[in-house]
Scaffold this motif. Structure first.
Motif, PDB file in Angstrom:
ATOM      1  N   MET A 151      47.536  36.111  52.827  1.00 47.82           N
ATOM      2  CA  MET A 151      48.895  35.497  52.440  1.00 47.82           C
ATOM      3  C   MET A 151      49.931  35.462  53.681  1.00 47.82           C
ATOM      4  N   PRO A 152      50.313  36.727  53.957  1.00 49.68           N
ATOM      5  CA  PRO A 152      51.361  36.860  54.886  1.00 49.68           C
ATOM      6  C   PRO A 152      51.104  36.051  56.316  1.00 49.68           C
ATOM      7  N   GLN A 153      49.667  36.003  56.799  1.00 47.04           N
ATOM      8  CA  GLN A 153      49.581  35.142  58.090  1.00 47.04           C
ATOM      9  C   GLN A 153      49.727  33.798  57.537  1.00 47.04           C
ATOM     10  N   LEU A 154      49.216  33.178  56.571  1.00 44.30           N
ATOM     11  CA  LEU A 154      49.559  31.826  56.449  1.00 44.30           C
ATOM     12  C   LEU A 154      51.140  31.656  56.132  1.00 44.30           C
ATOM     13  N   MET A 155      51.780  32.640  55.844  1.00 44.36           N
ATOM     14  CA  MET A 155      53.488  32.331  55.768  1.00 44.36           C
ATOM     15  C   MET A 155      53.884  32.447  56.924  1.00 44.36           C
ATOM     16  N   LYS A 156      53.368  33.002  57.981  1.00 44.21           N
ATOM     17  CA  LYS A 156      53.790  33.224  59.516  1.00 44.21           C
ATOM     18  C   LYS A 156      53.373  31.926  60.084  1.00 44.21           C
ATOM     19  N   MET A 157      52.329  31.225  59.697  1.00 43.68           N
ATOM     20  CA  MET A 157      51.507  30.349  60.672  1.00 43.68           C
ATOM     21  C   MET A 157      52.360  28.895  60.620  1.00 43.68           C
ATOM     22  N   ASN A 158      52.554  28.207  61.784  1.00 41.69           N
ATOM     23  CA  ASN A 158      53.403  27.036  61.760  1.00 41.69           C
ATOM     24  C   ASN A 158      52.544  26.025  60.852  1.00 41.69           C
ATOM     25  N   PRO A 159      53.373  25.540  59.687  1.00 41.53           N
ATOM     26  CA  PRO A 159      52.555  24.586  58.985  1.00 41.53           C
ATOM     27  C   PRO A 159      52.226  23.334  59.473  1.00 41.53           C
ATOM     28  N   ASN A 160      52.543  22.887  60.575  1.00 40.17           N
ATOM     29  CA  ASN A 160      52.355  21.859  61.340  1.00 40.17           C
ATOM     30  C   ASN A 160      51.018  21.595  62.246  1.00 40.17           C
ATOM     31  N   LEU A 161      50.463  22.956  62.467  1.00 42.78           N
ATOM     32  CA  LEU A 161      49.127  22.917  63.253  1.00 42.78           C
ATOM     33  C   LEU A 161      48.065  22.270  62.836  1.00 42.78           C
ATOM     34  N   TYR A 162      47.752  22.321  61.408  1.00 41.07           N
ATOM     35  CA  TYR A 162      46.560  21.585  60.720  1.00 41.07           C
ATOM     36  C   TYR A 162      46.945  20.192  60.914  1.00 41.07           C
ATOM     37  N   GLU A 163      48.148  19.549  60.473  1.00 43.66           N
ATOM     38  CA  GLU A 163      48.249  18.303  60.714  1.00 43.66           C
ATOM     39  C   GLU A 163      48.166  17.718  62.034  1.00 43.66           C
ATOM     40  N   ASP A 167      45.548  14.875  63.386  1.00 37.75           N
ATOM     41  CA  ASP A 167      46.457  13.704  63.958  1.00 37.75           C
ATOM     42  C   ASP A 167      45.568  13.554  65.558  1.00 37.75           C
ATOM     43  N   LEU A 168      45.002  14.725  66.079  1.00 41.69           N
ATOM     44  CA  LEU A 168      44.251  14.484  67.412  1.00 41.69           C
ATOM     45  C   LEU A 168      42.602  14.397  67.250  1.00 41.69           C
ATOM     46  N   GLY A 169      42.270  14.208  66.209  1.00 44.62           N
ATOM     47  CA  GLY A 169      40.856  13.712  65.888  1.00 44.62           C
ATOM     48  C   GLY A 169      39.942  14.669  65.125  1.00 44.62           C
ATOM     49  N   ALA A 170      40.566  15.849  65.147  1.00 48.27           N
ATOM     50  CA  ALA A 170      39.721  16.885  64.531  1.00 48.27           C
ATOM     51  C   ALA A 170      39.399  16.532  62.890  1.00 48.27           C
ATOM     52  N   THR A 171      38.143  16.974  62.223  1.00 48.66           N
ATOM     53  CA  THR A 171      38.039  16.611  61.011  1.00 48.66           C
ATOM     54  C   THR A 171      38.502  17.992  60.176  1.00 48.66           C
ATOM     55  N   PRO A 172      38.596  17.566  59.024  1.00 50.74           N
ATOM     56  CA  PRO A 172      39.435  18.875  58.051  1.00 50.74           C
ATOM     57  C   PRO A 172      38.584  20.235  58.388  1.00 50.74           C
ATOM     58  N   MET A 173      37.287  20.168  58.283  1.00 50.27           N
ATOM     59  CA  MET A 173      36.530  21.235  58.577  1.00 50.27           C
ATOM     60  C   MET A 173      36.697  22.005  60.039  1.00 50.27           C
ATOM     61  N   GLN A 174      36.539  20.888  61.037  1.00 46.88           N
ATOM     62  CA  GLN A 174      36.999  21.521  62.319  1.00 46.88           C
ATOM     63  C   GLN A 174      38.231  22.307  62.537  1.00 46.88           C
ATOM     64  N   ALA A 175      39.385  21.369  61.839  1.00 41.24           N
ATOM     65  CA  ALA A 175      40.586  21.885  61.731  1.00 41.24           C
ATOM     66  C   ALA A 175      40.657  23.490  61.135  1.00 41.24           C
ATOM     67  N   LEU A 176      40.048  23.437  60.434  1.00 40.10           N
ATOM     68  CA  LEU A 176      39.862  24.536  59.413  1.00 40.10           C
ATOM     69  C   LEU A 176      39.281  25.899  60.288  1.00 40.10           C
ATOM     70  N   ARG A 177      38.431  25.547  61.057  1.00 36.25           N
ATOM     71  CA  ARG A 177      37.352  26.532  61.932  1.00 36.25           C
ATOM     72  C   ARG A 177      38.161  26.703  63.026  1.00 36.25           C
ATOM     73  N   LYS A 178      38.729  25.876  63.653  1.00 38.93           N
ATOM     74  CA  LYS A 178      39.229  26.184  65.030  1.00 38.93           C
ATOM     75  C   LYS A 178      40.799  26.307  65.098  1.00 38.93           C
ATOM     76  N   VAL A 179      41.441  25.954  64.118  1.00 39.57           N
ATOM     77  CA  VAL A 179      43.151  26.363  64.138  1.00 39.57           C
ATOM     78  C   VAL A 179      43.388  27.214  63.067  1.00 39.57           C
TER      79      VAL A 179
END
Length: 264
Positions: A151-163, A167-179
């Protein structure tokens, strides 16, 4: 005087904490069956332990402990990471607080209550106790700790990275795995190590879920061994090895963290 008393208090506390461990380390190099009796320097206890000559019961206990700890830590790390991501992304604050509070209950709850509860659950479901039940029980009480580490790592993470990844074409699973996963890696590793420590250390939950079969872990083996009036001498080198491995890992992790902090 305050400084003197403060330093004295710290050293006395350190002595009380580490004197028994140092005693075990010293007497792991002698073959005496009774701790505190020195019969000459020897490494035979280490040889017996590492060569598998310490007895079948102890070898099985070590194997079961390592197997249960690794499986429970791996599964709880996966479950805890996804649970933390789900909790963090909940839109309703009250629901998120309620789930977080529910996640903290197993950590506050006494081990014996957790063990009895899981035991009664397995009895109600008609599932026989054994290795599978012990692993499930360890996963159940380790997962909340993983959530707490991620949880602390999630709070420190930039919330815009996943979005941005989407936007750059990654699937939700790819965004989860690579970002997301790389951003949470340190919390996942901490949770994994903590889960292993908790699993190896557990006694009450294991006692209620292992049944009367041949499943023994180090904690239950030591309990049964102590009831016979003594401890197997090979446990002394085993404790020493575990302590030294943890000490080396702790020093390495602190040095790495200090180096990263200085570079930043």
């Amino acid at each position: 005087m305050k400084k003197v008393f403060a330093n004295a208090y710290i050293w006395i506390l350190m002595l009380l904490l580490y004197a028994p461990i140092l005693l075990i380390l010293v007497f792991s190099f002698t073959e005496a069956k009774v701790l505190g009796t020195w019969t000459g320097f020897s490494t035979n206890l280490y040889r017996n332990l590492l060569m598998g000559e310490a007895g079948e019961a102890l070898n099985n206990a070590i194997y079961n402990t390592v197997l249960i700890a690794l499986v429970a830590a791996a599964v709880s790390t996966i479950l805890g990471t996804f649970a933390a991501i789900g909790i963090h992304n909940m839109r309703h604050g009250r629901v998120r607080q309620a789930i977080t509070f529910t996640n903290n209950i197993p950590m506050i709850n006494p081990d014996i209550i957790t063990g009895i509860s899981i035991f009664l659950l397995f009895v109600f479901l008609g599932i026989g106790r054994g290795l599978f039940c012990v692993i499930c029980a360890h996963i159940a009480f380790c997962t909340p700790y993983v959530v707490l580490n991620v949880m602390p790592q999630l709070m420190k993470m930039n919330p815009n990275l996943y979005e941005a990844a989407l936007d750059l074409g990654a699937t939700p699973m790819q965004a989860l795995r690579k970002v997301i996963i790389p951003e949470l890696k340190s919390g996942m590793i901490s949770g994994f190590i903590l889960a292993i420590t908790l699993s190896v250390d557990d006694f009450a939950v294991t006692l209620f879920t292992k049944g009367s079969g041949t499943v023994e872990t180090l904690s239950t083996y030591i309990y049964a061994d102590a009831r016979k009036g003594g401890l197997t001498p090979e446990l002394r080198p085993l404790f020493s090895i575990i302590f030294l491995v943890i000490l080396v890992l702790l020093v390495f992790y602190n040095l790495k963290t200090a180096k990263q902090t200085s570079n930043n």
